[in-house]
Design a protein around this motif. Structure first.
Motif, PDB file in Angstrom:
ATOM      1  N   LEU A   1      -3.471  -2.811  -8.974  1.00 11.18           N
ATOM      2  CA  LEU A   1      -4.508  -3.825  -9.094  1.00 11.18           C
ATOM      3  C   LEU A   1      -5.851  -3.238  -9.526  1.00 11.18           C
ATOM      4  N   MET A   2      -6.048  -1.952  -9.351  1.00 16.45           N
ATOM      5  CA  MET A   2      -7.257  -1.315  -9.864  1.00 16.45           C
ATOM      6  C   MET A   2      -7.214  -1.209 -11.389  1.00 16.45           C
TER       7      MET A   2
ATOM      8  N   VAL B   1      -9.913  -2.108  -4.516  1.00 14.02           N
ATOM      9  CA  VAL B   1     -10.604  -3.201  -5.186  1.00 14.02           C
ATOM     10  C   VAL B   1     -11.566  -3.865  -4.203  1.00 14.02           C
TER      11      VAL B   1
ATOM     12  N   GLY C   1      -4.514  -8.383  -2.725  1.00 16.25           N
ATOM     13  CA  GLY C   1      -5.672  -7.730  -3.329  1.00 16.25           C
ATOM     14  C   GLY C   1      -6.957  -8.517  -3.184  1.00 16.25           C
TER      15      GLY C   1
ATOM     16  N   THR D   1      -4.427   2.454  -7.917  1.00 17.12           N
ATOM     17  CA  THR D   1      -3.409   1.453  -7.607  1.00 17.12           C
ATOM     18  C   THR D   1      -3.234   0.521  -8.805  1.00 17.12           C
TER      19      THR D   1
ATOM     20  N   VAL E   1      -1.628  -2.029  -4.138  1.00 19.91           N
ATOM     21  CA  VAL E   1      -2.833  -2.673  -3.617  1.00 19.91           C
ATOM     22  C   VAL E   1      -3.782  -1.626  -3.046  1.00 19.91           C
ATOM     23  N   GLY E   2      -5.081  -1.870  -3.199  1.00 22.57           N
ATOM     24  CA  GLY E   2      -6.094  -0.980  -2.645  1.00 22.57           C
ATOM     25  C   GLY E   2      -7.126  -0.595  -3.681  1.00 22.57           C
TER      26      GLY E   2
ATOM     27  N   ILE F   1      -7.624 -11.445  -4.422  1.00 25.71           N
ATOM     28  CA  ILE F   1      -7.963 -12.137  -5.668  1.00 25.71           C
ATOM     29  C   ILE F   1      -7.791 -13.647  -5.517  1.00 25.71           C
TER      30      ILE F   1
ATOM     31  N   GLU G   1       0.807  -1.225   0.000  1.00 23.34           N
ATOM     32  CA  GLU G   1       0.000   0.000   0.000  1.00 23.34           C
ATOM     33  C   GLU G   1       0.836   1.268   0.000  1.00 23.34           C
TER      34      GLU G   1
ATOM     35  N   LEU H   1      -1.396 -10.916  -5.575  1.00 22.14           N
ATOM     36  CA  LEU H   1      -2.809 -11.181  -5.844  1.00 22.14           C
ATOM     37  C   LEU H   1      -3.566 -11.470  -4.554  1.00 22.14           C
TER      38      LEU H   1
END
Length: 379
Positions: free
Chosen positions: A117-118, A93, A158, A115, A90-91, A160, A81, A155
């Protein structure tokens, strides 16, 4: 003519014919040679969205956590983060995003940032980038298992994949179906190279310049007065050194030059050239005698800083991500052991929030660089 001589002559003629054929086929005769399959394989490491190029292997989330904490967390934070060095990974999601394949916060103006992962639509992008570019201080140093593992851990951060997940070339396609923004990428635009994947058949825009009713050129009537430039301190020191936005050095007044527009002379602000600080000039003047007295080989030390990628964050006389070598030399003059230890162990907080990772160089190399810094960081 003996059979042996006939065989030798035939071999020589075939070799000459092959060489002549190769020279004729090449657009640059006599220059270079064709790469061998082994050489091509060493460079052909990209992994595509259809997973072509993905090597066989696997890695667990637990293994990825170990790799992350030792090689990734100093830049990205324990939980991915951190935004101190690079943008957060990360963040932003939610489980609903993973279900739908579109990240709602990307169109939420109230959400504070974006981020990785977004945004990233394909898990292959994560795997490929980690494999070729990470860690920042030693790219391409991770094993295939470590790349699978650290991708799995990212992952997992996040939400996932679960904690007990093992990512492999066998199940990575299933993971792709859980990427939060997998449906957020479109090829329906003219920047896509072709129509084979549903690309656009016409340009995004078809506007033409009308060249009438144009707005007049704005004229700046005032500038920030010199007495107010430093009211909030040096703005250059209050901006992150990474990224496009760099604050102006407000400790120095701006220089104004005159530009003639439509027959009218107007003042135009120009940043004043940075003047070397007296302390830096004094340090430079004292480098040669200090280095000679300490028996330091400046060229050897500088070569070591390049070999160990120190120059990615440090320069001789100016700050990049970390302080300049001159500033370090001034602050820690004569502290050879301290500097060598700091190079080996890394740390943060002395020169700002951006951390310096521990460096994997030998004790002798750290000692050589430490002695060079302690003697004045000469050229």
């Amino acid at each position: 003519m003996s059979r042996f001589r006939k065989a030798v002559l035939a071999t020589a003629l075939l070799a000459v014919a092959g060489f002549a054929s190769a020279q004729t086929a090449s657009p640059y005769p006599g220059v270079g040679r064709a790469a061998t399959p082994k050489e091509i394989a060493a460079w052909d490491i990209d992994v595509r969205p259809d997973f072509k190029g993905l090597p066989a292997g696997s890695g667990t989330v637990a293994k990825g956590q170990d790799v992350w904490e030792s090689k990734c967390s100093h830049c990205h934070g324990i939980f991915g983060e951190s935004g101190e060095v690079f943008s957060p990974l990360v963040g932003g999601v939610t489980p609903e995003d993973i279900k739908k394949g579109r990240v709602a916060n990307l169109i939420n103006p109230a959400y504070p940032g974006r981020t990785t992962l977004m945004k990233v639509p394909t898990v292959s992008t994560l795997w490929d980038y980690i494999n070729r570019a990470m860690p920042w201080t030693a790219p391409k140093s991770l094993t295939t298992e470590e790349v699978y593992a650290v991708t799995a851990f990212l992952l997992n951060l996040g939400g996932i994949v679960p904690d007990n997940f093992t990512l492999s070339d066998k199940n990575i396609r299933e993971v792709q179906e859980r990427m939060p923004n997998r449906n957020g990428m479109t090829t329906k635009h003219n920047m896509w190279p072709g129509n084979e994947f549903g690309g656009a058949k016409k340009s995004d825009t078809s506007n033409v310049a009308c060249m009438k009713d144009c707005a007049p050129e704005p004229k700046v009537a005032s500038f920030l007065p010199d007495f107010a430039r430093n009211a909030h301190g040096n703005l250059a020191e209050q901006n992150r050194p990474v990224g496009a936005q760099h604050g102006v050095d407000t400790t120095r007044p701006e220089v104004k030059r005159t530009e003639v527009k439509q027959g009218v002379a107007e003042p135009v602000p120009v940043a004043a050239p940075a003047a070397p600080a007296p302390a830096v000039a004094q340090a430079k003047a004292a480098v040669a005698p200090k280095a000679e007295a300490a028996g330091v080989d400046n060229k050897a030390a500088l070569a070591l800083t390049q070999k160990n990628n120190c120059t990615a964050c440090h320069a001789i006389e100016k700050k990049i991500l970390g302080p300049s070598f001159m500033d370090i030399a001034k602050k820690h003059a004569g502290k050879v052991d301290y500097l060598a230890g700091k190079i080996k162990s890394g740390g943060s907080g002395v020169w700002g929030p951006i951390p310096m990772p521990a460096q994997a160089l030998s004790e002798a190399e750290a000692k050589t660089i430490g002695a060079w810094l302690a003697a004045g960081a000469g050229k």
